[in-house]
Design an enzyme around this catalytic site. Structure first.
Site, mmCIF file in Angstrom:
data_model
loop_
_atom_site.group_PDB
_atom_site.id
_atom_site.type_symbol
_atom_site.label_atom_id
_atom_site.label_comp_id
_atom_site.label_asym_id
_atom_site.label_seq_id
_atom_site.Cartn_x
_atom_site.Cartn_y
_atom_site.Cartn_z
ATOM 1 N N GLU A 122 0.817 -1.218 0.000
ATOM 2 C CA GLU A 122 0.000 0.000 0.000
ATOM 3 C C GLU A 122 0.844 1.259 0.000
ATOM 4 O O GLU A 122 0.420 2.288 -0.508
ATOM 5 C CB GLU A 122 -0.933 0.010 1.220
ATOM 6 N N LYS B 54 -14.135 -0.586 -4.171
ATOM 7 C CA LYS B 54 -15.257 -0.314 -3.270
ATOM 8 C C LYS B 54 -16.399 0.363 -4.006
ATOM 9 O O LYS B 54 -17.576 0.027 -3.799
ATOM 10 C CB LYS B 54 -14.795 0.556 -2.099
#
Length: 427
Positions: free
Chosen positions: A282, A417
């Site tokens: 990340e 998402k």
């Protein structure tokens, strides 16, 4: 005291190459430590050990002791940085088969959307005395919120009004769905600091409360963090292993080594690699840049992935975490018939044999043109674990700034998402 040692002798990186990148690395370190870079407001982890709320820390230990002594099992609900660090710490320190050998048992939920997984978890805990630790900054992360809704209902059905005394929330200090719910229901809450992102949060209540509940000595863990801070913030290139590791990684990346494999030889370290993958994945994987973080568990994976590492595409370098003193051990017995032809190692300890497997594998991969970095840890305990976490976090920050990217945001995770919520019909 023995220390964590970085061994670059098998990395194929020469001293003149290290010196050629020295200025870049030191500028990146200065940017990080002086909080001059992008998203510097998210670097509270650097000195959290000194700035942490001491009263809250004492409450963490108090609640951890309550959980440890008043349940057969506790569930950690969280995803990503909200559970990976705690899981890594618990498995590393409590060891293999810790749920079978130690109490309380530790379970995890909210890290996936599998109905089958959650159904089996509910079945596993139904006859146990249970406590719950739910970890979420917002309280609306789908995986964790869904699991918490189901687990919360089970807790309230089982314990009625007493459920509130068995549910602990680690969340935002002032706002969010979980904070609101905790206040309304009377759950004990702990704070996720605003200046520390999820993948760096293992050193905060996010990691400390589950560790304390599992019986881990958090004082020793924090002592390790402080030792790491004292050593790894030195502004001396050749005397700071974080700077050296960041330099070697970036040099190998620029040579076309696109994948870094974190290798371990102790199964209790498997979840450390999972935490490490999120930290570097990340942090570095953005703007079309970054080294892909992967992991292998040796000697097990030598029988599946060893062929590719040895003879496959030369896009890999290998970083091995090797625990010098693994603790428990067994001796190979002598057998008169010697059917398995193992009497030549009778009397030797398995940890010694494991070490020779590591040395032999490292030599073979080096001969196969796979650069190797070794991180030697004297023992896997709370002190060295805290120091190892800090080592990786500091290296990650330096490496990110060296690459000219923001190591403290993760904009790419929002894409899936949006699609998922649209497909689910969310307005």
């Amino acid at each position: 005291m023995e220390d964590i040692v970085l061994d670059l002798n098998g990395s194929f990186v020469a001293l003149d190459e290290m010196n050629s990148i020295k200025t870049e690395i030191m500028n990146a370190q200065e940017t990080l430590l002086d909080k001059k870079g992008i998203s510097s407001e998210m670097t509270g982890w650097i000195d959290f050990m000194d700035t942490m709320d001491k009263k809250e820390y004492e409450e963490i230990k108090k609640c951890g002791k309550f959980i440890n002594e008043n349940c057969d099992a506790f569930i950690i609900l969280g995803i990503g940085g909200s559970y990976l660090g705690a899981k890594a710490a618990i498995e590393a320190v409590r060891g293999d088969f810790h749920n079978e050998l130690k109490s309380p048992q530790v379970y995890y939920a909210g890290q996936n959307l599998s109905g089958a997984y959650l159904k089996k978890l509910v079945e596993a805990i139904k006859n146990k005395e249970v406590c719950v630790i739910v970890i979420s900054k917002s309280g609306t992360t789908l995986e964790t919120a869904l699991s918490f809704r189901i687990i919360r209902n089970l807790m309230e059905e089982k314990y009625k009004d007493e459920a509130k005394n068995r549910i602990f929330a680690v969340t935002d200090k002032n706002k969010g769905a979980l904070k609101t719910m905790a206040d309304l229901n009377g759950y004990k809450t702990f704070v996720i600091p605003d200046d520390i992102g999820g993948r760096y949060s293992v050193i905060t209540p996010v990691g400390l409360l589950p560790m304390a509940a599992a019986g881990i000595n958090t004082d020793e863990f924090i002592r390790g963090l402080k030792s790491g801070r004292n050593e790894y913030t030195k502004r001396d290139f050749h005397d700071n292993i974080c700077c050296l590791y960041a330099a070697a990684r970036n040099i190998l990346s620029r040579r076309g080594k696109e994948i870094e494999i974190l290798v371990n030889y102790e199964p209790c370290c498997i979840s450390i690699a999972e935490w490490w993958k999120q930290l570097f994945g990340e942090s570095e994987g953005k703007d079309g840049k970054g080294i892909f973080p992967a992991s292998l568990n040796f000697t097990t994976d030598l029988h599946s992935m060893g062929q590719f590492v040895q003879d496959g595409r030369k896009i890999i370098f290998e970083t091995t975490i090797f625990v010098e003193n693994a603790g428990d051990d067994m001796e190979v017995p002598y057998e008169g018939d010697d059917f398995d032809k193992l009497n030549y190692i009778a009397g030797k300890k398995l940890n010694y044999i494991n070490q020779k497997a590591f040395e032999g594998t490292f030599m073979a991969h080096s001969e196969g043109d796979v650069p190797g970095i070794i991180i030697r840890i004297p023992a896997m305990n709370e002190f060295y674990l805290g120091k190892l976490f800090y080592f990786f976090m500091m290296t990650c920050g330096i490496s990110g700034y060296t690459n000219g990217i923001d190591p403290f945001t993760q904009p790419g995770v929002e894409a899936y998402k949006k699609n998922m919520f649209r497909l689910l019909g969310r307005q």
